[in-house]
Scaffold this active site. Structure first.
Site, PDB file in Angstrom:
ATOM      1  N   CYS A   2       0.616  -1.145   0.349  1.00  0.00           N
ATOM      2  CA  CYS A   2       0.199   0.331  -0.053  1.00  0.00           C
ATOM      3  C   CYS A   2       0.583   1.472   0.313  1.00  0.00           C
ATOM      4  O   CYS A   2       1.964   1.079   0.830  1.00  0.00           O
ATOM      5  CB  CYS A   2      -1.160  -0.207   1.483  1.00  0.00           C
ATOM      6  SG  CYS A   2      -1.515  -2.067   1.672  1.00  0.00           S
ATOM      7  N   ARG A  27       4.066   0.513  -6.540  1.00  0.00           N
ATOM      8  CA  ARG A  27       3.845  -0.796  -5.759  1.00  0.00           C
ATOM      9  C   ARG A  27       2.597  -1.562  -5.192  1.00  0.00           C
ATOM     10  O   ARG A  27       2.108  -2.301  -4.288  1.00  0.00           O
ATOM     11  CB  ARG A  27       3.098   0.169  -4.028  1.00  0.00           C
ATOM     12  CG  ARG A  27       5.467   0.969  -3.359  1.00  0.00           C
ATOM     13  CD  ARG A  27       4.625   1.363  -2.918  1.00  0.00           C
ATOM     14  NE  ARG A  27       4.312   1.546  -1.626  1.00  0.00           N
ATOM     15  CZ  ARG A  27       5.433   1.473  -0.435  1.00  0.00           C
ATOM     16  NH1 ARG A  27       6.938   1.800  -1.108  1.00  0.00           N
ATOM     17  NH2 ARG A  27       5.184   0.796   0.939  1.00  0.00           N
ATOM     18  N   TRP A  74      -3.781  -2.165  -1.021  1.00  0.00           N
ATOM     19  CA  TRP A  74      -3.957  -3.764  -1.861  1.00  0.00           C
ATOM     20  C   TRP A  74      -3.919  -4.342  -0.303  1.00  0.00           C
ATOM     21  O   TRP A  74      -3.652  -4.821   0.450  1.00  0.00           O
ATOM     22  CB  TRP A  74      -2.321  -4.160  -1.589  1.00  0.00           C
ATOM     23  CG  TRP A  74      -2.283  -4.956  -2.764  1.00  0.00           C
ATOM     24  CD1 TRP A  74      -1.821  -5.016  -4.287  1.00  0.00           C
ATOM     25  CD2 TRP A  74      -1.266  -6.563  -2.322  1.00  0.00           C
ATOM     26  NE1 TRP A  74      -1.039  -6.367  -4.092  1.00  0.00           N
ATOM     27  CE2 TRP A  74      -1.510  -7.194  -3.677  1.00  0.00           C
ATOM     28  CE3 TRP A  74      -1.601  -7.311  -1.327  1.00  0.00           C
ATOM     29  CZ2 TRP A  74      -0.996  -8.354  -3.416  1.00  0.00           C
ATOM     30  CZ3 TRP A  74      -1.076  -8.009  -1.366  1.00  0.00           C
ATOM     31  CH2 TRP A  74      -0.715  -8.442  -2.581  1.00  0.00           C
ATOM     32  N   ASN A 100      -0.418   0.627   6.805  1.00  0.00           N
ATOM     33  CA  ASN A 100       0.492   0.052   6.293  1.00  0.00           C
ATOM     34  C   ASN A 100       0.335  -1.191   6.538  1.00  0.00           C
ATOM     35  O   ASN A 100       0.894  -0.419   8.364  1.00  0.00           O
ATOM     36  CB  ASN A 100       1.164   0.242   5.430  1.00  0.00           C
ATOM     37  CG  ASN A 100       0.858   1.242   3.955  1.00  0.00           C
ATOM     38  OD1 ASN A 100      -0.540   1.076   3.510  1.00  0.00           O
ATOM     39  ND2 ASN A 100       1.541   1.833   2.627  1.00  0.00           N
ATOM     40  N   GLY A 101       0.371  -2.423   6.673  1.00  0.00           N
ATOM     41  CA  GLY A 101       0.760  -4.021   7.314  1.00  0.00           C
ATOM     42  C   GLY A 101       0.001  -4.417   7.721  1.00  0.00           C
ATOM     43  O   GLY A 101      -1.396  -4.085   7.012  1.00  0.00           O
ATOM     44  N   GLU A 481      15.224 -17.320 -13.469  1.00  0.00           N
ATOM     45  CA  GLU A 481      13.994 -16.135 -13.217  1.00  0.00           C
ATOM     46  C   GLU A 481      13.482 -15.449 -15.049  1.00  0.00           C
ATOM     47  O   GLU A 481      12.887 -14.579 -14.971  1.00  0.00           O
ATOM     48  CB  GLU A 481      16.359 -15.411 -12.996  1.00  0.00           C
ATOM     49  CG  GLU A 481      15.541 -13.589 -13.110  1.00  0.00           C
ATOM     50  CD  GLU A 481      14.574 -13.104 -12.194  1.00  0.00           C
ATOM     51  OE1 GLU A 481      14.615 -13.557 -12.015  1.00  0.00           O
ATOM     52  OE2 GLU A 481      14.380 -11.948 -11.758  1.00  0.00           O
ATOM     53  N   LYS A 485       9.540 -13.819 -14.799  1.00  0.00           N
ATOM     54  CA  LYS A 485       9.791 -12.729 -15.746  1.00  0.00           C
ATOM     55  C   LYS A 485       8.792 -12.486 -17.063  1.00  0.00           C
ATOM     56  O   LYS A 485       7.609 -11.813 -16.734  1.00  0.00           O
ATOM     57  CB  LYS A 485      11.355 -12.329 -16.785  1.00  0.00           C
ATOM     58  CG  LYS A 485      12.388 -11.312 -15.765  1.00  0.00           C
ATOM     59  CD  LYS A 485      12.178 -10.131 -15.054  1.00  0.00           C
ATOM     60  CE  LYS A 485      11.189 -10.445 -14.027  1.00  0.00           C
ATOM     61  NZ  LYS A 485      12.590 -10.484 -12.352  1.00  0.00           N
ATOM     62  N   GLU A 488       5.793 -13.463 -14.952  1.00  0.00           N
ATOM     63  CA  GLU A 488       5.304 -12.249 -14.155  1.00  0.00           C
ATOM     64  C   GLU A 488       4.289 -11.164 -15.023  1.00  0.00           C
ATOM     65  O   GLU A 488       2.904 -10.296 -14.619  1.00  0.00           O
ATOM     66  CB  GLU A 488       6.604 -11.269 -13.557  1.00  0.00           C
ATOM     67  CG  GLU A 488       6.850 -11.874 -12.133  1.00  0.00           C
ATOM     68  CD  GLU A 488       8.058 -10.834 -11.850  1.00  0.00           C
ATOM     69  OE1 GLU A 488       8.833 -10.778 -12.529  1.00  0.00           O
ATOM     70  OE2 GLU A 488       7.321  -9.991 -10.711  1.00  0.00           O
ATOM     71  N   HIS A 504      13.634 -37.042 -16.495  1.00  0.00           N
ATOM     72  CA  HIS A 504      12.568 -37.868 -15.354  1.00  0.00           C
ATOM     73  C   HIS A 504      11.378 -37.454 -15.289  1.00  0.00           C
ATOM     74  O   HIS A 504      11.143 -37.194 -14.042  1.00  0.00           O
ATOM     75  CB  HIS A 504      13.653 -37.264 -14.181  1.00  0.00           C
ATOM     76  CG  HIS A 504      15.049 -37.866 -14.498  1.00  0.00           C
ATOM     77  ND1 HIS A 504      15.840 -39.053 -14.234  1.00  0.00           N
ATOM     78  CD2 HIS A 504      15.957 -37.298 -14.569  1.00  0.00           C
ATOM     79  CE1 HIS A 504      16.785 -39.232 -14.227  1.00  0.00           C
ATOM     80  NE2 HIS A 504      16.890 -38.475 -14.806  1.00  0.00           N
ATOM     81  N   LYS A 601       5.046  -4.091  -6.121  1.00  0.00           N
ATOM     82  CA  LYS A 601       6.347  -4.187  -6.014  1.00  0.00           C
ATOM     83  C   LYS A 601       7.124  -4.266  -4.826  1.00  0.00           C
ATOM     84  O   LYS A 601       8.325  -4.912  -4.642  1.00  0.00           O
ATOM     85  CB  LYS A 601       6.552  -2.536  -6.752  1.00  0.00           C
ATOM     86  CG  LYS A 601       8.228  -2.334  -6.774  1.00  0.00           C
ATOM     87  CD  LYS A 601       9.166  -2.743  -7.542  1.00  0.00           C
ATOM     88  CE  LYS A 601      10.282  -2.926  -7.876  1.00  0.00           C
ATOM     89  NZ  LYS A 601      11.168  -3.870  -8.492  1.00  0.00           N
TER      90      LYS A 601
HETATM   91  O1  M6R Z   1      12.500  -5.996  -2.989  1.00  0.00           O
HETATM   92  P1  M6R Z   1      13.207  -7.749  -2.905  1.00  0.00           P
HETATM   93  O2  M6R Z   1      13.874  -7.720  -3.820  1.00  0.00           O
HETATM   94  O3  M6R Z   1      13.461  -8.228  -1.195  1.00  0.00           O
HETATM   95  O4  M6R Z   1      11.333  -7.931  -3.594  1.00  0.00           O
HETATM   96  C1  M6R Z   1      11.406  -9.670  -3.570  1.00  0.00           C
HETATM   97  C2  M6R Z   1      10.664 -10.308  -4.334  1.00  0.00           C
HETATM   98  O5  M6R Z   1       9.514  -9.441  -4.299  1.00  0.00           O
HETATM   99  C3  M6R Z   1      10.420  -9.487  -6.074  1.00  0.00           C
HETATM  100  O6  M6R Z   1      12.143  -9.741  -6.163  1.00  0.00           O
HETATM  101  C4  M6R Z   1       9.870  -9.921  -6.807  1.00  0.00           C
HETATM  102  O7  M6R Z   1      10.263 -11.587  -6.989  1.00  0.00           O
HETATM  103  C5  M6R Z   1       9.849  -9.169  -8.244  1.00  0.00           C
HETATM  104  N1  M6R Z   1       8.526  -8.842  -8.985  1.00  0.00           N
HETATM  105  C6  M6R Z   1      10.492  -9.824  -9.755  1.00  0.00           C
HETATM  106  O8  M6R Z   1      10.277  -9.163 -10.129  1.00  0.00           O
END
Ligand code: M6R
Length: 606
Positions: A2, A27, A74, A100-101, A481, A485, A488, A504, A601
């Protein structure tokens, strides 16, 4: 997750509050709202959906108030809805707050308040806080600061709170525990926000609030206290980048801009660390650790940063005899890892605020383990807890999909592994590796020239629901990774496998035209990976192969060659191709690149 903004000053508050929320849009959020306050009362406007919906709601309203707070939510407790969105106010409509939290003990607090006659409009944990504050103020202290201190003591969980009231319409109260909050000040105004980009158009000097602190913002002053009301030390810092750096700079999306910023980000990360063929970490030297006594090393993070940990654990283990493991933070915190004062825990995070990584770090601290944070965001929470922080200098990363944060993490972790190998096992740094590290920004720049080729290859994924990424050794985290990507931002289901594991099980999924992306950059095993890919071609797969100049790969239609360099560095250049592949696949499908669905984010709740 948030976003929070708050303003008290000489001008109408709404303008700052809204621009700040826009700067925090990255965010992730599902609803938004503001409360403006003056002697006449509180005016709250909130709605489900994007900020543009809130703007529509405010269109015909007169908003001269010079004090106000805003929020993008959020959803955690309760669905995204107008009722659940923040700010939340007490029944008398005299106090309003954003949060937030997560308040973990909200159920028992709610029960107690209901017994006292309080009723609730929303399903949120936040509404409990404003009613608790109401109870302490009206039925006990008749002093807002005192009531707030009592309220905070009763809350379990994490929170960044920002409160306005008709009781003190010229004041914003702010409190923080485990959720980020920064403050800013100019001659005529005081501001608060959950992240620095919201403030940068107004000031580059910020005060990150620490856990357990309350701030009282007035037009002409900011004062900081601890939860007991004792004055606290203020540690103001200067943010070295400006708001332009957080804009798209001519690219279609922040993600594409950030992909192209990687050569510079890597160069900045190496500045001061790789000096005259030596790796220097002054902040680690100052720890005066007895490095040779380290009995195990953990690398801990989430998501993309966790993939960086898998990479780093492999290169560390090549030189260090101590056992080394990598763990997602969400597993580490509950997995009862063996920790003592000779354990070294390395936490990796772009934001420095990720809730699971923070909790894992706190666990390591409790067990007296040594802690190093590898972080991008200056002054973030992790940097204040770890024994020492080393910074990736990627600059602000706005796109939810992490790109430059990842390559700078790999770069810095490579340097850290050279440093630790020498400290723990007297391993002399490989000169070839140091030479190539210096040239790494140029190697990445060269890789970006393949953009057109990748754009064309991305059409192999048109109308595809699945893709498979394979690699061995250091190519495995790259496969993970690359798959993350693609998932996502393009919503194409993607899996990553060790190339040798294919037969396997996963090979059962390969049929005509299935897209397989194979990375074969590691000398020892490149040819073996290629044999694995041949097995997929025999079943009709469309293969994109990323490999070194000299690998035998005549049979493949789509091959991208990597220039010669030390094997350790290939993951830092080859991932650039996979970032671009995800970007163009998502663009071809018309997806929202920077704000993928369901993602935020910075994941500051568990
Ligand atoms: O801010 P951080 O690096 O701790 O965040 C970790 C993950 O939430 C972050 O890398 C997430 O997987 C990204 N969306 C990847 O693109």
């Amino acid at each position: 997750m948030c976003g929070i903004t708050g303003y008290i000053g000489k001008d109408p508050a709404l303008s700052f509050v809204m621009q700040g929320l826009q700067k925090l849009e990255y965010r992730g959020y599902d609803s938004a709202g503001v409360t403006l306050v003056d002697e006449e009362g509180l005016s709250t406007y909130k709605t489900k959906g994007r900020l543009s919906e809130l703007e529509k709601l405010l269109e015909d309203k007169d908003c001269p108030q010079i004090c106000g707070i805003g929020h993008t939510r959020w959803a955690t407790h309760g669905v995204p809805s107008q009722l659940n969105s923040h700010p939340h106010s007490n029944q008398k409509n005299t106090i309003s707050l954003v949060h937030n939290g997560i308040i973990e003990n909200y159920a028992s607090l709610k029960e107690a308040l209901i017994e006292k006659g309080y009723s609730f409009q929303s399903e949120t944990d936040t509404e409990i806080v404003v009613n608790l504050l109401d109870d302490y103020y009206y039925n006990d202290t008749h002093d807002l600061f005192e009531a707030l201190k009592k309220t905070l003591k009763g809350l379990e969980g994490s929170f960044a709170l920002c409160i306005v009231s008709t009781i003190e319409p010229d004041t914003i109260y702010v409190a923080k525990k485990e959720s980020p909050m920064v403050l800013g000040k100019t001659k005529d105004a005081s501001f608060c926000a959950s992240d620095a980009p919201a403030l940068l158009a107004y000031t580059k000097r910020i005060l990150p609030l620490e856990d357990g602190q309350i701030a009282i913002l007035k037009k002409e002053s900011i004062e900081v206290f601890d939860f007991d009301g004792k004055k606290a030390e203020e540690k103001w810092i200067d943010i070295p980048y400006d708001i332009e750096a957080a804009q798209k700079g001519g690219y279609d999306s922040f993600m594409l801009k950030e992909i192209h910023e990687q050569p510079t980000a890597i160069k900045e990360t190496l500045r001061g660390v790789l000096v005259n063929k030596k790796i220097i970490f002054k902040e680690l030297d100052e720890l005066n650790y007895k490095w040779k006594k380290i009995n195990r090393i953990y690398l801990v993070a989430c998501g993309t940063a966790y993939h960086a940990c898998i990479f780093a654990s492999q290169i560390l283990q090549r030189n260090i005899e101590t056992p080394i493991s990598h763990m997602p933070a969400s597993e580490f915190r509950y997995g009862d890892p063996y920790l003592d004062r000779n354990s070294l825990c390395i936490f990796v995070s772009q934001s420095g605020e990720t809730a699971d990584t923070m909790a894992a770090m706190k666990l390591a601290k409790e067990k007296k383990a040594k802690t190093i944070a590898v972080v991008n965001a200056l002054g973030s929470s992790m940097t204040r807890i770890a024994d020492a922080t080393i910074y990736t200098c990627a600059g602000p990363e706005i796109s939810v999909a992490s790109t430059k944060a990842y390559t700078t993490q790999l770069t810095l972790l490579t340097c850290l592994s050279i440093y630790l190998s020498e400290k723990i096992n007297d391993v002399v740094a490989d000169e070839g590796l140091l030479n190539d590290l210096k040239k790494l920004p140029d190697y990445v720049r060269e890789m970006l020239k393949e953009e057109k080729t990748i754009e064309e290859l991305s059409h192999l994924l048109d109308k595809k629901n699945d893709a498979y990424f394979i690699g061995r050794l250091l190519d495995y985290p790259t496969a993970l990774e690359g798959a993350l990507k693609l998932k996502e931002i393009s919503y194409v289901h993607a899996d990553a496998y060790y190339a040798g594991e294919l037969k396997h099980g996963p090979i059962a999924l390969i049929e005509k035209k299935t897209v397989v992306i194979a990375i074969a950059s590691q000398s020892e095993v490149a040819q073996k990976t290629i044999s694995n890919i041949e097995e997929t071609i025999a079943r009709g797969a469309e293969v994109i192969l990323i490999t070194k100049k000299d690998t035998q790969a005549d049979k493949f239609r789509h091959v991208i060659r990597l220039r010669e360099m030390n094997d350790v560095l290939y993951p830092i250049v080859s991932i650039v191709l996979l970032q671009l592949l995800a970007y163009y696949t998502a663009t071809n499908k018309g997806c929202d690149i920077d704000k993928p669905r369901n993602l935020a984010k910075s994941v500051t709740v568990e």
